[in-house]
Design an enzyme around this catalytic site. Sequence first.
Site, PDB file in Angstrom:
ATOM      1  CG  ASP A 182      -1.750   1.195   1.397  1.00  0.00           C
ATOM      2  OD1 ASP A 182      -2.019   1.868   0.391  1.00  0.00           O
ATOM      3  OD2 ASP A 182      -2.161   1.477   2.546  1.00  0.00           O
ATOM      4  CG  ASP A 186      -3.587   4.721  -1.795  1.00  0.00           C
ATOM      5  OD1 ASP A 186      -2.846   3.751  -1.572  1.00  0.00           O
ATOM      6  OD2 ASP A 186      -4.528   5.047  -1.046  1.00  0.00           O
TER       7      ASP A 186
END
Length: 387
Positions: A89, A272
């Site tokens: 992430d 992201d």
Amino acid sequence: MKWLVLLGLVALSECIVKIPLTKMKTMREAIREKQLLEKFLDEQSYSLSQNSDPDRKFSSHQLRNFQNVVYFGNITIGTPPQEFQVNFDTGSSDLWVPSVDCRSPSCSTHKRFNPQKSTTFQRLDQKIKLIYGSGSMNGVLGRDTIQIGNLVITNQIFGLSQNQSSGVLEQVPYDGILGLAYPDLAVQGTTPVFDNLKNHGIISEPVFAFYLSSRPGNISMVMFGGVDHTYHKGKLQWVPVTQARFWQVAMSSMTINGKVVGCSHGCQAIVDTGTSLLVGPTHLVTDILKLINPKPIMDNQQILSCDVINSLPTLLLTINGIVYPVPPDYYIQRLSQEVCFLSFQGGTEILNHFGTSENWILGDVFLRLYFSVYDRGNNRIGLAPAV
């Protein structure tokens, strides 16, 4: 950052590790089975010649994916190793996995780390709470050996969740999260995994890269310590990071059919991998959904008939003077042969305390189109069309 779609829901060692991500073809079935529809809403570049240097190390792991929504892969923790699936992430900085002490429903559906079975584990007397766009965890910190393919970090601090929110975290097929954002977002006093890889010379260059495939037969990749340029077309376009917390860049406009639909006075965009969607301010996303989908079905502005996909417009994002098209085939998810889902979501108002009034999150919808390189040595992101 963890805005997730569950159908409608944010150089010393010359080591390079590539972790392939394979896609799971059962997202639609899993969603239907769990009846989640109501909730689902330069030019300096680092080159890699993987075949010519026998000293370069590679590690490949199968990653599951909720049908182009989530990409994740294997790591191990402890001695002997305990294996976990984690979401790599770029929107957060902490590593955590469920603990055997966790009794939350979302822990019981995943693998849990047992400190008593690791001879190298050290418990730390610090409690933590981590909040994401789609859930939260409470736990404690520990220290142990972490392995990502052939990359080994000793004494890595990580989180052990003792209580997790249900809902999205209960349904996702990965166990925990491995954050790849900047240290400022990490729990105070801890060093993120990538910084330990970089600081101890475990990787050859302070970079990592993602290739997130959208084709069922293709393997997706995350690369540490270098870039395999065979996964993108043309040269990388470098974009400076504006604030070293998230992987955050300046975006100058968002248009549809020549109409400005966002970022009218410039804005900030967070790149992201941990977010499934394109996420922005709620009022702007509402307007975009009405523009794209004036006749929603099922009383949901994000739900539309798949028959209209070919007539939908392309979204154009302008970043550092380069226009990045996002065609409807990428911002639409098929829920069935007839029903489709618009992969936009509001909610970035919660980021306003970081100092900007308009924020967008470019999640996997964008990153399946564009190969991305994260260069900590020069604080920049490289983007190029994915193969």
